[in-house]
Write a protein that holds these residues in place. Structure first.
Motif, PDB file in Angstrom:
ATOM      1  N   LEU A  45     201.016  49.576  57.691  1.00  0.00           N
ATOM      2  CA  LEU A  45     199.951  48.617  57.439  1.00  0.00           C
ATOM      3  C   LEU A  45     200.120  47.993  56.066  1.00  0.00           C
ATOM      4  CD1 LEU A  45     197.207  47.415  58.378  1.00  0.00           C
ATOM      5  CD2 LEU A  45     196.110  49.298  57.154  1.00  0.00           C
ATOM      6  N   SER A  46     199.927  46.678  55.991  1.00  0.00           N
ATOM      7  CA  SER A  46     200.024  45.966  54.730  1.00  0.00           C
ATOM      8  C   SER A  46     199.019  44.831  54.744  1.00  0.00           C
ATOM      9  CB  SER A  46     201.444  45.407  54.535  1.00  0.00           C
ATOM     10  OG  SER A  46     201.698  44.392  55.503  1.00  0.00           O
ATOM     11  N   GLY A  47     198.939  44.110  53.618  1.00  0.00           N
ATOM     12  CA  GLY A  47     198.047  42.971  53.560  1.00  0.00           C
ATOM     13  C   GLY A  47     198.414  41.906  54.571  1.00  0.00           C
ATOM     14  N   VAL A  48     199.725  41.730  54.798  1.00  0.00           N
ATOM     15  CA  VAL A  48     200.178  40.758  55.795  1.00  0.00           C
ATOM     16  C   VAL A  48     199.683  41.164  57.181  1.00  0.00           C
ATOM     17  CG1 VAL A  48     202.200  39.836  56.971  1.00  0.00           C
ATOM     18  CG2 VAL A  48     202.175  39.996  54.473  1.00  0.00           C
ATOM     19  N   THR A  49     199.811  42.453  57.503  1.00  0.00           N
ATOM     20  CA  THR A  49     199.337  42.939  58.793  1.00  0.00           C
ATOM     21  C   THR A  49     197.842  42.696  58.952  1.00  0.00           C
ATOM     22  OG1 THR A  49     201.011  44.690  58.618  1.00  0.00           O
ATOM     23  CG2 THR A  49     199.370  44.907  60.365  1.00  0.00           C
ATOM     24  N   SER A  50     197.075  42.971  57.900  1.00  0.00           N
ATOM     25  CA  SER A  50     195.629  42.746  57.955  1.00  0.00           C
ATOM     26  C   SER A  50     195.310  41.284  58.218  1.00  0.00           C
ATOM     27  CB  SER A  50     194.979  43.194  56.639  1.00  0.00           C
ATOM     28  OG  SER A  50     195.158  44.571  56.430  1.00  0.00           O
ATOM     29  N   THR A  51     196.086  40.386  57.611  1.00  0.00           N
ATOM     30  CA  THR A  51     195.885  38.952  57.842  1.00  0.00           C
ATOM     31  C   THR A  51     196.096  38.604  59.307  1.00  0.00           C
ATOM     32  OG1 THR A  51     196.536  38.368  55.597  1.00  0.00           O
ATOM     33  CG2 THR A  51     196.735  36.658  57.269  1.00  0.00           C
ATOM     34  N   ILE A  52     197.160  39.118  59.895  1.00  0.00           N
ATOM     35  CA  ILE A  52     197.453  38.847  61.302  1.00  0.00           C
ATOM     36  C   ILE A  52     196.330  39.388  62.187  1.00  0.00           C
ATOM     37  CG2 ILE A  52     199.028  39.402  63.204  1.00  0.00           C
ATOM     38  CD1 ILE A  52     201.287  39.408  61.093  1.00  0.00           C
ATOM     39  N   ILE A  53     195.884  40.605  61.901  1.00  0.00           N
ATOM     40  CA  ILE A  53     194.842  41.240  62.713  1.00  0.00           C
ATOM     41  C   ILE A  53     193.559  40.414  62.698  1.00  0.00           C
ATOM     42  CG2 ILE A  53     193.323  43.260  62.838  1.00  0.00           C
ATOM     43  CD1 ILE A  53     195.734  44.935  61.869  1.00  0.00           C
ATOM     44  N   GLN A  54     193.219  39.849  61.540  1.00  0.00           N
ATOM     45  CA  GLN A  54     191.976  39.088  61.434  1.00  0.00           C
ATOM     46  C   GLN A  54     192.120  37.665  61.979  1.00  0.00           C
ATOM     47  OE1 GLN A  54     189.325  39.478  58.015  1.00  0.00           O
ATOM     48  NE2 GLN A  54     190.772  40.889  57.071  1.00  0.00           N
ATOM     49  N   LEU A  55     193.260  37.029  61.691  1.00  0.00           N
ATOM     50  CA  LEU A  55     193.388  35.599  61.987  1.00  0.00           C
ATOM     51  C   LEU A  55     193.720  35.306  63.450  1.00  0.00           C
ATOM     52  CD1 LEU A  55     193.354  32.725  60.815  1.00  0.00           C
ATOM     53  CD2 LEU A  55     195.790  33.005  60.300  1.00  0.00           C
ATOM     54  N   VAL A  56     194.589  36.096  64.050  1.00  0.00           N
ATOM     55  CA  VAL A  56     195.070  35.767  65.395  1.00  0.00           C
ATOM     56  C   VAL A  56     193.934  35.672  66.424  1.00  0.00           C
ATOM     57  CG1 VAL A  56     196.432  36.661  67.331  1.00  0.00           C
ATOM     58  CG2 VAL A  56     197.448  36.497  65.052  1.00  0.00           C
ATOM     59  N   PRO A  57     192.952  36.583  66.434  1.00  0.00           N
ATOM     60  CA  PRO A  57     191.870  36.418  67.421  1.00  0.00           C
ATOM     61  C   PRO A  57     191.120  35.100  67.279  1.00  0.00           C
ATOM     62  CG  PRO A  57     191.849  38.642  66.534  1.00  0.00           C
ATOM     63  CD  PRO A  57     192.816  37.860  65.697  1.00  0.00           C
ATOM     64  N   VAL A  58     190.973  34.603  66.054  1.00  0.00           N
ATOM     65  CA  VAL A  58     190.308  33.316  65.851  1.00  0.00           C
ATOM     66  C   VAL A  58     191.204  32.192  66.369  1.00  0.00           C
ATOM     67  CG1 VAL A  58     189.295  31.752  64.144  1.00  0.00           C
ATOM     68  CG2 VAL A  58     189.057  34.226  63.875  1.00  0.00           C
ATOM     69  N   GLN A  59     192.506  32.272  66.075  1.00  0.00           N
ATOM     70  CA  GLN A  59     193.437  31.255  66.571  1.00  0.00           C
ATOM     71  C   GLN A  59     193.488  31.243  68.097  1.00  0.00           C
ATOM     72  OE1 GLN A  59     196.800  32.780  64.081  1.00  0.00           O
ATOM     73  NE2 GLN A  59     197.085  30.614  63.569  1.00  0.00           N
ATOM     74  N   ALA A  60     193.340  32.424  68.695  1.00  0.00           N
ATOM     75  CA  ALA A  60     193.460  32.526  70.151  1.00  0.00           C
ATOM     76  C   ALA A  60     192.339  31.796  70.886  1.00  0.00           C
ATOM     77  CB  ALA A  60     193.488  34.000  70.563  1.00  0.00           C
ATOM     78  N   ARG A  61     191.281  31.442  70.173  1.00  0.00           N
ATOM     79  CA  ARG A  61     190.194  30.703  70.813  1.00  0.00           C
ATOM     80  C   ARG A  61     190.625  29.289  71.196  1.00  0.00           C
ATOM     81  NH1 ARG A  61     185.833  32.239  66.089  1.00  0.00           N
ATOM     82  NH2 ARG A  61     185.808  34.510  66.422  1.00  0.00           N
ATOM     83  N   SER A  62     191.629  28.750  70.512  1.00  0.00           N
ATOM     84  CA  SER A  62     192.037  27.374  70.783  1.00  0.00           C
ATOM     85  C   SER A  62     193.537  27.219  70.998  1.00  0.00           C
ATOM     86  CB  SER A  62     191.603  26.466  69.617  1.00  0.00           C
ATOM     87  OG  SER A  62     192.144  26.926  68.388  1.00  0.00           O
ATOM     88  N   LEU A  63     194.310  28.301  70.833  1.00  0.00           N
ATOM     89  CA  LEU A  63     195.763  28.241  70.963  1.00  0.00           C
ATOM     90  C   LEU A  63     196.258  29.315  71.912  1.00  0.00           C
ATOM     91  CD1 LEU A  63     196.952  27.923  67.251  1.00  0.00           C
ATOM     92  CD2 LEU A  63     197.240  26.172  69.009  1.00  0.00           C
ATOM     93  N   GLY A  64     197.400  29.048  72.538  1.00  0.00           N
ATOM     94  CA  GLY A  64     198.114  30.107  73.229  1.00  0.00           C
ATOM     95  C   GLY A  64     198.973  30.824  72.202  1.00  0.00           C
ATOM     96  N   ILE A  65     198.515  31.960  71.694  1.00  0.00           N
ATOM     97  CA  ILE A  65     199.207  32.667  70.612  1.00  0.00           C
ATOM     98  C   ILE A  65     199.370  34.129  70.989  1.00  0.00           C
ATOM     99  CG2 ILE A  65     197.048  33.135  69.361  1.00  0.00           C
ATOM    100  CD1 ILE A  65     198.675  32.800  66.738  1.00  0.00           C
ATOM    101  N   ALA A  66     200.485  34.720  70.576  1.00  0.00           N
ATOM    102  CA  ALA A  66     200.736  36.137  70.828  1.00  0.00           C
ATOM    103  C   ALA A  66     201.419  36.743  69.619  1.00  0.00           C
ATOM    104  CB  ALA A  66     201.605  36.323  72.069  1.00  0.00           C
ATOM    105  N   THR A  67     201.094  37.991  69.332  1.00  0.00           N
ATOM    106  CA  THR A  67     201.773  38.745  68.281  1.00  0.00           C
ATOM    107  C   THR A  67     202.989  39.438  68.878  1.00  0.00           C
ATOM    108  OG1 THR A  67     200.368  40.658  68.708  1.00  0.00           O
ATOM    109  CG2 THR A  67     199.646  39.121  67.005  1.00  0.00           C
ATOM    110  N   LEU A  68     203.889  39.858  68.007  1.00  0.00           N
ATOM    111  CA  LEU A  68     205.088  40.593  68.437  1.00  0.00           C
ATOM    112  C   LEU A  68     205.436  41.601  67.361  1.00  0.00           C
ATOM    113  CD1 LEU A  68     207.603  41.017  70.291  1.00  0.00           C
ATOM    114  CD2 LEU A  68     208.747  39.256  68.909  1.00  0.00           C
ATOM    115  N   GLY A  69     205.508  42.875  67.729  1.00  0.00           N
ATOM    116  CA  GLY A  69     205.915  43.881  66.762  1.00  0.00           C
ATOM    117  C   GLY A  69     205.015  45.098  66.781  1.00  0.00           C
ATOM    118  N   PRO A  70     205.370  46.113  65.982  1.00  0.00           N
ATOM    119  CA  PRO A  70     204.632  47.376  65.976  1.00  0.00           C
ATOM    120  C   PRO A  70     203.441  47.332  65.023  1.00  0.00           C
ATOM    121  CG  PRO A  70     206.506  47.522  64.498  1.00  0.00           C
ATOM    122  CD  PRO A  70     206.561  46.146  65.121  1.00  0.00           C
ATOM    123  N   GLY A  71     202.647  48.401  65.070  1.00  0.00           N
ATOM    124  CA  GLY A  71     201.594  48.600  64.085  1.00  0.00           C
ATOM    125  C   GLY A  71     200.371  47.733  64.250  1.00  0.00           C
ATOM    126  N   LEU A  72     200.196  47.130  65.415  1.00  0.00           N
ATOM    127  CA  LEU A  72     199.051  46.255  65.642  1.00  0.00           C
ATOM    128  C   LEU A  72     198.080  46.910  66.626  1.00  0.00           C
ATOM    129  CD1 LEU A  72     200.940  42.861  65.920  1.00  0.00           C
ATOM    130  CD2 LEU A  72     199.530  43.634  64.002  1.00  0.00           C
TER     131      LEU A  72
END
Length: 346
Positions: free
Chosen positions: A15-42
């Motif tokens: 876990l890092s600050g970058v990971t925290s950013t992805i965890i918080q931001l992606v669900p908001v982006q997913a409301r209007s975009l087709g977005i997916a994460t890729l990788g461990p630790g999520l």
């Protein structure tokens, strides 16, 4: 996969600050975009693609001429370049930079090959040699909010005193934990109503540093008033229980904790590391001191310990400031504009 327009890789296990950013931001982006994460630790619940689906990136998505690969680390920029150069994947590459220092030559080489670059603050943008957009991180105002009940009051912590001053994050010298401890050793004997709370983990290489801090606290006779919580499963209630939050980092990338504190209606005394000086409004939502300035940090904290009413007033102003300027939706909108520019370009 045909509906996935943006891939947000997270190619780091810890876990890092970058990971925290992805965890918080992606669900908001997913409301209007087709977005997916890729990788461990999520965590579960995020939209994810699996490793076996990576070959799907070689085909165009159903709704766009190309996908966007949004990297936040060197290894993710390298992976994006390999996908595009070696496997001819139809994609554009975006990199978000939070670094507050000159990049190494290899990182600069990678950045020059991105199609768009985002800086998380004006200060981090000043270290970039390429055109870029400044999009500051936001905070989830549903997760981080003002106190709502007795469980959010300091009394629920079961600690002594009437007010609390907190310092959260990894326990290490770069985070300035020792500067906070020094300030507390000096101030708490004069302000008996206050208790200091330190939350966060000391990794093995920093255990000796953490132990030295505890020894200094014990020698000062303040072990019951400077409390180490360790790594807590949910830090959010602790932000709400604090009357003052301190972010004393010597070095920082961006640093989300001041935003999380202010969203919890807690004023912030921060160093000018990372993007802290671009978040805190001195004299209104808290105070900013020079990085590494122990006496300056102590003086800024003392003002609030001497006047809890001032801390309460600045906490209310901090909440209004974050709601106005740092909602997570605003970050998502800023990133979406960068994506749209790439998609509309010939």
């Amino acid at each position: 996969m045909s509906r996935i327009e943006v891939v947000a890789p997270n190619l780091k296990v810890r876990l890092s600050g970058v990971t925290s950013t992805i965890i918080q931001l992606v669900p908001v982006q997913a409301r209007s975009l087709g977005i997916a994460t890729l990788g461990p630790g999520l965590p579960e619940g995020l939209p994810k693609m699996r490793w076996w689906q990576v070959p799907s990136l070689l085909a165009r998505p159903a709704t766009r001429r190309m996908r966007i690969w949004h990297a936040r680390r060197n290894v993710e920029m390298v992976a994006g370049l390999l996908l595009r150069w070696l496997f001819r994947a139809p994609m554009r590459l975006v990199f978000t930079s939070a670094a507050q220092r000159d990049h190494q030559a290899f990182t600069k080489w990678l950045i020059r090959r991105m199609d768009a670059v985002i800086a998380t603050s004006a200060r981090s943008g000043s270290y970039l040699d390429v055109p870029h957009d400044v999009v500051m991180h936001g905070v989830d105002l549903d997760l981080f909010h003002p106190p709502r009940g007795r469980e959010d009051g300091f009394g629920a912590a079961g600690l002594s005193g009437r007010f609390a001053v907190g310092c959260f994050g990894r326990i290490r010298k770069s985070k300035g934990t020792d500067l906070f401890v020094d300030a507390m050793i000096e101030l708490l004997p004069r302000f008996p109503d206050w208790t200091a709370v330190i939350a966060g983990r000391a990794t093995p290489e920093h255990l000796e540093f953490a132990q030295s801090l505890k020894a200094r606290i014990a020698k000062a006779g303040l072990s019951d008033r400077i409390v180490f919580l360790g790594e807590v499963p949910d830090i959010r209630p602790w932000f709400r229980r604090m009357s003052l939050y301190v972010a004393p980092s010597r070095n920082e990338g961006f640093g989300l904790t001041p935003l999380e504190a202010m969203a919890s209606m807690t004023p912030v005394v921060a160093s000018d590391a990372g993007a802290y000086a671009e978040m805190v409004v001195p004299g209104e939502t808290g105070a900013v001191v020079a990085s590494g300035d122990g006496p300056g940090l102590t003086a800024a904290i003392e003002r609030y310990l001497a006047d809890p009413g001032l801390a309460e007033a600045h906490g209310r102003q901090a909440l209004a400031h974050v709601r106005r300027h740092f909602p997570l939706s605003r970050e998502a909108e800023g990133v979406a504009k960068v994506y749209d520019r790439l998609w509309s370009a010939r």
